[in-house]
Design an enzyme around this catalytic site. Structure first.
Site, mmCIF file in Angstrom:
data_model
loop_
_atom_site.group_PDB
_atom_site.id
_atom_site.type_symbol
_atom_site.label_atom_id
_atom_site.label_comp_id
_atom_site.label_asym_id
_atom_site.label_seq_id
_atom_site.Cartn_x
_atom_site.Cartn_y
_atom_site.Cartn_z
ATOM 1 N N GLU B 206 -23.982 -34.256 44.583
ATOM 2 C CA GLU B 206 -23.764 -35.074 43.394
ATOM 3 C C GLU B 206 -23.171 -34.214 42.290
ATOM 4 O O GLU B 206 -23.515 -33.046 42.152
ATOM 5 C CB GLU B 206 -25.129 -35.589 42.968
ATOM 6 C CG GLU B 206 -25.124 -36.577 41.851
ATOM 7 C CD GLU B 206 -26.558 -37.012 41.605
ATOM 8 O OE1 GLU B 206 -26.960 -38.054 42.146
ATOM 9 O OE2 GLU B 206 -27.284 -36.288 40.902
ATOM 10 N N HIS B 241 -34.838 -27.681 38.414
ATOM 11 C CA HIS B 241 -34.924 -29.122 38.645
ATOM 12 C C HIS B 241 -36.341 -29.626 38.821
ATOM 13 O O HIS B 241 -36.579 -30.716 39.319
ATOM 14 C CB HIS B 241 -34.032 -29.547 39.812
ATOM 15 C CG HIS B 241 -32.694 -28.909 39.699
ATOM 16 N ND1 HIS B 241 -31.798 -29.267 38.714
ATOM 17 C CD2 HIS B 241 -32.135 -27.871 40.356
ATOM 18 C CE1 HIS B 241 -30.745 -28.490 38.816
ATOM 19 N NE2 HIS B 241 -30.924 -27.626 39.774
ATOM 20 N N ARG B 297 -42.988 -44.606 43.675
ATOM 21 C CA ARG B 297 -44.367 -44.114 43.677
ATOM 22 C C ARG B 297 -44.821 -43.914 42.248
ATOM 23 O O ARG B 297 -44.044 -44.061 41.313
ATOM 24 C CB ARG B 297 -44.430 -42.772 44.399
ATOM 25 C CG ARG B 297 -43.430 -41.790 43.781
ATOM 26 C CD ARG B 297 -43.664 -40.365 44.142
ATOM 27 N NE ARG B 297 -42.491 -39.538 43.938
ATOM 28 C CZ ARG B 297 -42.154 -38.936 42.800
ATOM 29 N NH1 ARG B 297 -42.924 -39.090 41.736
ATOM 30 N NH2 ARG B 297 -41.073 -38.208 42.709
#
Lengths: 134, 505
Positions: B206, B241, B297
């Site tokens: 990405e 990240h 979740r």
């Protein structure tokens, strides 16, 4: 509480929290936490343990495990020449990968670990031979 | 729908404790499905029943027991559980696991297997969003995972490019490629991490946005499938990240952006017929926002949403699974004040965040109004290297962002954790940084200002002197020979460079 008391530092009374855990003293002073090896504080042992070991950690021909964890990839083999910055080995701990690289141009003298092996902190993983020292 | 009476927990650490607490309040029993390394933990002591489903180390370590679908289900059934809460991480976003639970008569507390497949699989999700005309970041999501194809695609997208685990989240298996020369190593490393953390080596690529903010919306589908969003969080403070500090609501959104992004979050969740808790993640750069992914979740940072809205998301999850939670038009939820969460990791900030393991000594959390401590380990428990390094989450709420920051700093300063190093000094520096205070931080904040951790401010001779003084005083206070053990020879004959490399930890 037994772990809380005051000490005088630079003429000022300070509250300290302290505890001995596994041959180290841990203490909190002015919102900072510190720890120190007790052996280094014992009488007749004036040489700073810290200084002694710091220099050994700087020998670039010894690739030591910087943490307890698992060896997951070894990129070099014995007698191979490596350049500064080359990736030697990848370790994994706490599900994160850490890459260990060569700090010197050298030859791989001996590899002491295998892929999949769980190693302890400070374990000698790879011994390099400094090319310049021949 | 059958009444739930006993809930199995397929997780560990603080989230297991969080779920047990919600169950206790609802009068439900709990079964902790744990590894042998987690018997010294708070969740283990709190659960009604516990079943060991595997070893953390040794020859059987090849498949982490928390990732073992069969072992989890068999143990849950053996313990007589009628539902299962997966927590976050591990199997929480595994559609096969959700499906197997339902097949075996266990109510899966989360979205349906179908919704996880649609929204949780990042590639499927992107196609869905594309069809609906929702804004996405340029990427490669193909099935061809050969290294040459991945390298070509990375070049096509244009560097910098990020590699991510297709099945993952939480920073595992994510790598940033800045130069083509390092692309091959990084992609392969991401594939290995993905395999070990999620059981699948699939990755996707990405475009990396350089000045983006990470904004996410909490969404929730009630028992009837009606989806609402529960406002936003900002999690721009990330290292490799992985989120470190999260807050609600985001200080970066205008009313208009909040409205638009909230609508899109609900749209995407409704497309997946979403029930239960989930999160829609966005990146925001120059007032442009891009859909990032959906996490199907509960999130680690769910408490900040709970604090600003005065809700209990875990209870809502359980009630929804029981068919007992329906949004009422009378409930108007408006966020109030500001909440911040800090993740306390077992690591040494003075050694660029090197993991720190060991037995915990004193642990003290300074209680106070609107201070919340979520932790999985207490004094005498051991932080091992097998799992995640998070020891605790500290959450505070105050009337505005600045006061919440001040409260967090004070709370962290007054916290005591002995036995392992923690990132608390690092967190305090971040909270005090101008860019954080002024809410200008982007996802590159840590990389820009804190890439190498912290420099120790105290000098070693000084710390040694203090240690001597404190040791002497401790000895006299406790009336015992505290230095006795120091008279013994050093047991570790191999001199480890780290063993005594202790500065201001």
């Amino acid at each position: 509480m037994k772990n809380n008391f005051s000490v005088i530092i630079d003429g000022q009374e300070k509250t300290v929290t302290a505890e001995i855990i596994d041959k180290k003293i841990w203490f909190k002073l002015d919102a900072q936490t510190y720890s120190w090896d007790l052996i280094d504080l014992a009488e007749g042992n004036y040489q700073s343990n810290y200084k002694k070991t710091k220099s050994s950690s700087k020998s670039p021909d010894k690739i030591l495990a910087p943490m307890p964890g698992k060896v997951i990839k070894i990129f070099v083999s014995e007698n191979q020449t490596v350049s500064k910055g080359d990736t030697l080995l990848v370790m994994e701990a706490m599900k994160m990968e850490y890459t260990l690289k060569a700090d010197i141009d050298s030859t791989v003298e001996k590899i002491f670990s295998k892929v999949g092996e769980q190693v302890t902190l400070g374990y000698l993983l790879i011994q390099l031979k400094n090319d310049k020292q021949g | 729908m059958k009444k739930i009476q006993r809930i199995a927990i397929a997780n560990r650490g603080e989230v297991a404790v969080r779920i047990i607490r919600a169950c206790e309040e609802l009068g439900l029993e709990t079964v902790l499905l744990h590894s042998d390394a987690d018997m010294q933990s708070r969740a283990y002591r709190m659960a009604t029943k516990k079943i060991c489903i595997g070893a953390a180390s040794g020859p059987a370590q090849s498949v982490n027991c928390y990732l073992n679908i069969e072992a989890n289900i068999n143990a849950a059934l053996a313990a007589g559980a009628d539902a299962l809460h997966p927590g976050f991480g591990f199997l929480s976003e595994n559609a096969d696991f959700a499906e197997q639970c339902e097949k075996n008569g266990l109510v899966f507390i989360g979205p349906s297997a179908d919704a996880i497949r649609k929204l949780g699989d990042k590639i499927f999700f992107k196609n869905l969003a594309k069809k609906a005309g929702l804004p996405l970041i340029p990427c490669y999501e193909g099935d061809d995972q050969s290294i040459n194809v991945l390298l070509d695609e990375a070049e096509k997208i244009g560097l910098p490019v990020i590699v991510k685990a297709a099945a993952g989240g939480g920073g595992r298996g994510m790598k940033l490629i800045r130069q083509l020369s390092e692309a091959k190593d990084l992609i392969e490393s991401a594939q290995r991490e993905a395999l070990s953390a999620f059981g699948s080596a699939k990755v996707f690529l990405e475009k990396y946005l350089e000045r983006a903010k990470h904004i996410e919306f909490q969404i929730f589908g009630d028992s009837t499938g009606h989806v609402e969003h529960l406002f936003d969080r900002e999690c721009s403070v990330q290292r490799r990240h992985q989120k470190i500090i999260e807050e609600a609501t985001s200080p970066s959104l205008t009313k208009e952006l909040r409205r638009k992004m909230g609508e899109i979050a609900c749209t995407i969740a409704s497309l997946g017929q979403y029930k239960n808790a989930g999160t829609v993640e966005f990146l925001l750069q120059d007032n442009q926002f891009y859909l990032l992914e959906v996490n199907t979740r509960l999130q680690v940072e769910h408490p900040v949403t709970e604090e600003v809205l005065g809700i209990d998301l875990v209870k809502m999850q359980i009630l929804t699974a029981q068919g007992n939670f329906i949004f009422s038009p009378q409930d108007i939820r408006m966020p109030k004040g500001h909440a911040i969460e800090c993740r306390v990791y077992a690591e040494n900030p003075y050694q660029s965040g090197m993991p720190s393991t060991g037995k915990l000594g004193l642990v003290r959390w300074p209680e106070g109004p609107r201070r919340r401590f979520e932790y999985g380990f207490e004094s005498e428990d051991t932080i091992t290297s097998y799992y995640d390094p998070m020891i605790a989450k500290v959450i505070v709420w105050d009337e505005n962002r600045n006061r919440a920051i001040d409260k967090m700093i004070r709370t962290l300063k007054d916290s005591v954790i002995f036995g392992v190093s923690t990132n608390i000094p690092y967190l305090i520096e971040i909270l005090n940084h101008d860019e954080f205070r002024s809410a200008k931080m982007t996802t590159r904040f840590i990389e820009t200002y804190f890439a190498d951790g912290l420099k120790s401010k105290s000098d070693d001779e000084q710390v040694k002197k203090w240690a001597q003084l404190v040791n002497k005083k401790l000895k006299s206070t406790q009336g015992q020979s505290a230095t006795q053990s120091a008279d013994q020879p050093l047991l570790n004959s191999v001199v480890s460079p780290w063993a005594s490399y202790w500065r201001g930890v």
